[in-house]
Design an enzyme around this catalytic site. Structure first.
Site, short mmCIF file in Angstrom:
data_model
loop_
_atom_site.label_atom_id
_atom_site.label_comp_id
_atom_site.label_asym_id
_atom_site.label_seq_id
_atom_site.Cartn_x
_atom_site.Cartn_y
_atom_site.Cartn_z
N GLY A 1 0.81 -1.21 0.00
CA GLY A 1 0.00 0.00 0.00
C GLY A 1 0.85 1.27 0.00
O GLY A 1 0.52 2.25 -0.66
N THR A 2 1.95 1.25 0.74
CA THR A 2 2.78 2.45 0.84
C THR A 2 3.35 2.83 -0.53
O THR A 2 3.34 4.00 -0.93
CB THR A 2 3.92 2.22 1.86
OG1 THR A 2 3.32 1.89 3.12
CG2 THR A 2 4.79 3.44 2.02
N ASN B 1 -8.32 3.66 8.97
CA ASN B 1 -7.77 2.47 9.62
C ASN B 1 -7.99 2.46 11.12
O ASN B 1 -8.03 1.40 11.74
CB ASN B 1 -6.26 2.35 9.33
CG ASN B 1 -5.51 3.66 9.45
OD1 ASN B 1 -5.84 4.65 8.81
ND2 ASN B 1 -4.51 3.68 10.29
N GLN C 1 -7.74 -0.28 3.62
CA GLN C 1 -8.59 -0.89 4.65
C GLN C 1 -9.95 -1.33 4.10
O GLN C 1 -10.66 -2.08 4.77
CB GLN C 1 -8.80 0.06 5.83
CG GLN C 1 -7.54 0.33 6.64
CD GLN C 1 -7.03 -0.91 7.41
OE1 GLN C 1 -7.75 -1.89 7.58
NE2 GLN C 1 -5.80 -0.84 7.85
N SER D 1 -3.50 -3.31 -0.47
CA SER D 1 -2.38 -4.05 0.12
C SER D 1 -2.80 -5.48 0.46
O SER D 1 -3.84 -5.69 1.08
CB SER D 1 -1.95 -3.32 1.41
OG SER D 1 -0.97 -4.07 2.09
N GLY D 2 -1.95 -6.45 0.08
CA GLY D 2 -2.30 -7.87 0.26
C GLY D 2 -2.51 -8.28 1.71
O GLY D 2 -3.43 -9.05 2.02
N HIS D 3 -1.66 -7.78 2.61
CA HIS D 3 -1.70 -8.34 3.97
C HIS D 3 -2.90 -7.89 4.79
O HIS D 3 -3.11 -8.36 5.91
CB HIS D 3 -0.38 -8.08 4.71
CG HIS D 3 -0.12 -6.67 5.14
ND1 HIS D 3 -0.32 -6.26 6.43
CD2 HIS D 3 0.33 -5.58 4.47
CE1 HIS D 3 0.02 -4.97 6.53
NE2 HIS D 3 0.40 -4.54 5.34
N THR E 1 11.67 -7.27 -11.53
CA THR E 1 11.09 -8.61 -11.68
C THR E 1 9.94 -8.79 -10.70
O THR E 1 10.07 -8.44 -9.52
CB THR E 1 12.19 -9.68 -11.41
OG1 THR E 1 13.24 -9.43 -12.34
CG2 THR E 1 11.64 -11.09 -11.58
N CYS F 1 0.29 2.08 13.84
CA CYS F 1 1.44 2.93 13.52
C CYS F 1 1.75 3.88 14.67
O CYS F 1 2.88 4.29 14.83
CB CYS F 1 1.19 3.73 12.25
SG CYS F 1 1.11 2.66 10.82
N1 PLP Z 1 -2.92 2.85 4.02
C1 PLP Z 1 -3.67 2.43 5.05
C2 PLP Z 1 -5.03 3.03 5.27
C3 PLP Z 1 -3.18 1.44 5.90
O1 PLP Z 1 -3.93 1.03 6.93
C4 PLP Z 1 -1.88 0.90 5.66
C5 PLP Z 1 -1.31 -0.11 6.58
O2 PLP Z 1 -1.45 -0.03 7.79
C6 PLP Z 1 -1.15 1.36 4.56
C7 PLP Z 1 -1.69 2.34 3.76
C8 PLP Z 1 0.20 0.82 4.23
O3 PLP Z 1 0.12 -0.42 3.56
P1 PLP Z 1 1.39 -1.39 3.48
O4 PLP Z 1 1.61 -1.93 4.84
O5 PLP Z 1 1.02 -2.45 2.50
O6 PLP Z 1 2.54 -0.57 2.97
#
Ligand code: PLP
Length: 401
Positions: free
Chosen positions: A72-73, A152, A180, A200-202, A238, A325
């Site tokens: 996601g970042t 989040n 989210q 984001s996958g996780h 890759t 965070c």
């Molecule tokens: N954006 C939101 C709203 C999130 O909750 C998070 C992760 O906590 C992220 C971005 C970042 O995603 P990633 O951990 O895949 O970089």
């Protein structure tokens, strides 16, 4: 006793079916998708399949609108920089004050390093965006508006389809951080004007270190990662093949399970919330009418969230402070401050975030422990002892409970 995990907005358990789908791509199908031999072709087919699975989950018109990233970042950073590079003469960005650091930190940096102007739009007591202020901030110098789909910390949902139309009327691009929301609530990007979306996958029972940016066909774009021709020259390097396959499988599972799980998880969340609110002197933070189904942020007046988490942790229960965070920092969460949560409740906010892995037994465990934990901590809290009971007078969110 089985541990109880209620911190699914921080990360989710990778689904065993996701792991099973990924495994062949380490030792058997280990080829490079760019290779023209059979090893490469097999892998290229798997990447195509994963892209289509994500297309279906997002309701995107084309599979090539999905570009895989490291998470996601990276997707958020890509969207911001690409928008600024593609809007000649426009150097302003409109966003919300409650975005994730993956948006706010690059914007802070760009403000200082490149002199762009950032409008951080405030929220009300329930965490809902000030739509009029958003409208006023848009103008001929706006390159992009970026507003998250769901917060989040509180789970509050934002009207991103409507915001995208407003941004377009001002000639700006619209991006949403949907990290989210994806996998938790239905999406139909075809029916919106959203130009870019991060996921984001996780966060949806997929692996860590993989994500994607949705890029509507025709949206001007500059890659963040420049290198080889991968991802139609939109993200060099890759491909993380096992990660992409895992994300594709996670998307398939999310789509097939969503309808049933949304209602089941929100019923568990509501049961947990009601049981805790019955203890008194606490309130739900966020918009209870318009929230992710899995998230409950509860503020305990005059208590320290850290202390509650410590006692829950000793009993094998994992939840988090307002935000994963923000954990470990002494600063109260920027989200709760933007919502004007009163100081006596700010430090006592706990986020419970559920997932399809949770059961009624998990909720019952928490509810069996909370009365003792809260009573013990209240007895030790000088401010709680000197204050009159506050359930009826909590503000600003007391009417939510
Ligand atoms: N954006 C939101 C709203 C999130 O909750 C998070 C992760 O906590 C992220 C971005 C970042 O995603 P990633 O951990 O895949 O970089």
């Amino acid at each position: 006793m089985r541990p109880v995990y209620l911190d699914n907005n921080a990360t989710t358990r990778t689904d065993p079916a996701v792991v099973a789908a990924m495994l062949p791509f380490f030792c058997d199908q280990f080829g490079n998708a760019s290779s023209s031999h059979a090893f490469g072709n097999d892998v290229a087919g798997a990447l195509r399949h994963a892209r289509r699975s994500l297309q279906a989950l997002l309701g995107a018109a084309f599979d090539h609108e999905i570009v895989f990233t490291s998470g996601g970042t990276e997707a958020d950073n890509t969207a911001i920089l690409s928008a600024l590079d593609n809007r000649d003469g426009r150097n302003e960005i409109v966003t919300s004050a409650v975005e994730h650091p993956a948006i706010l930190t690059p914007l802070d940096y760009l403000e200082h390093a490149r002199g762009i102007k950032v409008h951080r739009i405030g929220v009300d007591a329930r965490g809902g965006l000030d739509i009029e202020a958003f409208r006023r901030a848009l103008g001929p110098r706006t390159a992009m508006a970026s507003v998250m789909s769901a917060n989040n910390e509180t789970g509050t949902l934002f009207p991103v389809a409507e915001l995208a139309e407003m941004a377009h009327r001002a000639g700006a691009l619209f991006h949403t951080d949907a990290v989210q929301a994806v996998g938790k609530v239905p999406l139909d990007l075809k029916a919106t004007q959203i130009d870019m979306l991060s996921l984001s996958g996780h966060k949806l029972h997929g692996p860590k270190g993989i994500g994607a940016i949705y890029l509507r066909k025709g949206t001007p774009f500059n890659p963040l990662m420049r290198g080889g021709p991968q991802e139609r020259r939109r993200r060099g390097g890759t491909e993380n093949v096992p990660g992409i396959v895992g994300l594709g499988k996670a998307a398939e599972l999310a789509l097939s399970l969503m309808q049933g799980e949304q209602g089941r998880v929100s019923a568990l969340r509501d049961h947990l919330e009601r049981g805790i609110l019955d203890l008194g002197q606490c309130m739900v933070l966020g918009d209870t009418e318009n929230r992710l189904p899995n998230t409950s942020n509860i503020a305990f007046e005059h208590l320290e969230g850290e202390a509650i988490l410590h006692h829950l942790g000793k009993a094998g229960i994992a939840a988090s402070l307002g935000s994963a965070c923000a954990s470990g920092s002494m600063e109260p969460s920027h989200v709760l401050r933007a919502m004007n949560v009163r100081p006596s409740a700010l430090r006592g906010a706990i986020r419970f975030s559920l997932s399809r892995d949770n059961t009624i037994d998990d909720v019952a465990r928490v509810l069996s422990l909370m009365p003792d934990i809260v009573a013990k901590l209240r007895a030790l809290s000088p401010s709680a002892r000197t204050q009159a009971p506050m359930t009826a007078s909590l503000s600003p969110a007391s009417e939510l409970t």
